[in-house]
Design a protein around this motif. Structure first.
Motif, PDB file in Angstrom:
ATOM      1  N   UNK A   1     -24.999 -41.916 -14.119  1.00  0.00           N
ATOM      2  CA  UNK A   1     -25.539 -42.291 -12.799  1.00  0.00           C
ATOM      3  C   UNK A   1     -24.928 -41.385 -11.746  1.00  0.00           C
ATOM      4  N   UNK A   2     -25.782 -40.887 -10.867  1.00  0.00           N
ATOM      5  CA  UNK A   2     -25.322 -40.047  -9.765  1.00  0.00           C
ATOM      6  C   UNK A   2     -26.258 -40.249  -8.582  1.00  0.00           C
ATOM      7  N   UNK A   3     -25.697 -40.625  -7.449  1.00  0.00           N
ATOM      8  CA  UNK A   3     -26.487 -40.830  -6.230  1.00  0.00           C
ATOM      9  C   UNK A   3     -27.668 -41.771  -6.461  1.00  0.00           C
TER      10      UNK A   3
ATOM     11  N   UNK B   1     -29.264 -39.356 -14.452  1.00  0.00           N
ATOM     12  CA  UNK B   1     -29.289 -37.898 -14.586  1.00  0.00           C
ATOM     13  C   UNK B   1     -28.974 -37.493 -16.021  1.00  0.00           C
ATOM     14  N   UNK B   2     -29.805 -36.613 -16.580  1.00  0.00           N
ATOM     15  CA  UNK B   2     -29.554 -36.091 -17.919  1.00  0.00           C
ATOM     16  C   UNK B   2     -28.418 -35.083 -17.868  1.00  0.00           C
TER      17      UNK B   2
ATOM     18  N   UNK C   1     -21.543 -43.785 -18.581  1.00  0.00           N
ATOM     19  CA  UNK C   1     -22.812 -43.145 -18.903  1.00  0.00           C
ATOM     20  C   UNK C   1     -23.528 -43.928 -19.984  1.00  0.00           C
ATOM     21  N   UNK C   2     -24.510 -43.295 -20.623  1.00  0.00           N
ATOM     22  CA  UNK C   2     -25.268 -43.961 -21.678  1.00  0.00           C
ATOM     23  C   UNK C   2     -25.831 -42.928 -22.643  1.00  0.00           C
ATOM     24  N   UNK C   3     -25.882 -43.309 -23.915  1.00  0.00           N
ATOM     25  CA  UNK C   3     -26.487 -42.484 -24.963  1.00  0.00           C
ATOM     26  C   UNK C   3     -27.849 -43.081 -25.278  1.00  0.00           C
TER      27      UNK C   3
END
Length: 250
Positions: free
Chosen positions: A104-106, A110-111, A213-215
């Motif tokens: 997560x960003x802003x 995001x990949x 994050x996440x996979x």
């Protein structure tokens, strides 16, 4: 920074974003697309060319690979990328599908890294690509492990944009699903971002249970039936758990 300086920065990045999203363009063309004076666009373009982030050939302007350089530098600073990037290929080989690591960003998903298995569908995904958190399995996996008030703030700022007719656009439905994701340890979206695709994602937490994050594994709905969904869910959960342990040693 003064208001004038703020506006200057905003205008410069509007031009950069326009070129990044729609390819090259001439001064007049860009001015029309951005509803800005031709002289203003020309001045900004000249300044951007001088920085090396924009190039010009035969009066056509386009972005340069300097942005790729900056993005890669930042990506390699991410602890989760250091831990997971080499393992995505193993997940892709095991599932045969399209695998991504996302953060997560802003307020967006995001990949960070992509790997494609032998049977993967080309989703035109690339590092740096962004998408709404609520409409993607990895985004929902991330949201599920954020404080509820922060999730509400993201909804208030970004809204719940409908990307397909299956996208969740009701906040109450979203919060119910986030609770279920926490209970089962993974998130799933069935055509919520891309029609006909099923994506299954597990959150990556650190030792303090903060979301990092996440996979995610994605494949065609026709190929990922209920049995395969359980199998893929087990794979991404296992990989996320290993990543969580390895983060302690970065």
């Amino acid at each position: 920074m003064t208001n004038t300086s703020n506006r200057s920065v905003e205008r410069a990045f509007k031009i950069v974003d326009e070129l990044a999203e729609n390819g090259s363009g001439g001064v007049s063309d860009l001015a029309g697309r951005l509803d800005m004076p031709v002289s203003t666009v020309h001045n900004y373009l000249q300044a951007l060319v001088a920085t090396g982030y924009i190039t010009v050939e035969e009066k056509e302007y386009s972005t340069t690979t300097r942005f790729l350089e900056v993005g890669n530098q930042q990506r390699h600073r991410l602890e989760i990328f250091k831990v997971v990037s080499d393992k995505l290929q193993d997940i892709a080989a095991e599932t045969g599908e399209h695998v991504t690591l996302m953060i997560e960003e802003n307020d967006q998903c995001v990949i960070v890294a992509v790997q494609e298995g032998p049977d993967a569908v080309n989703l035109f995904a690339y590092p740096g690509a962004r998408m709404p958190l609520h409409a993607a399995a990895p985004g929902k996996a991330i949201l599920a492990h954020m404080p509820e008030d922060r999730v509400q703030e993201i909804i208030d700022r970004q809204g719940l944009i409908e990307m397909t007719n299956r996208t969740i656009t009701d906040p109450d439905v979203l919060f119910e699903q986030l609770e279920r994701i926490r209970d089962q340890g993974y998130a799933i979206d069935e055509g919520e971002r891309i029609a006909g695709m099923v994506c299954i994602s597990a959150p990556v937490l650190d030792k303090s249970d903060h979301i990092r994050g996440a996979i995610c594994v994605c494949g065609p709905q026709s190929r990922i039936d209920e049995e395969r969904r359980e199998e893929i869910a087990d794979i991404v959960k296992r990989s996320a758990n290993v990543t969580q342990v390895n983060l302690d040693y970065v």
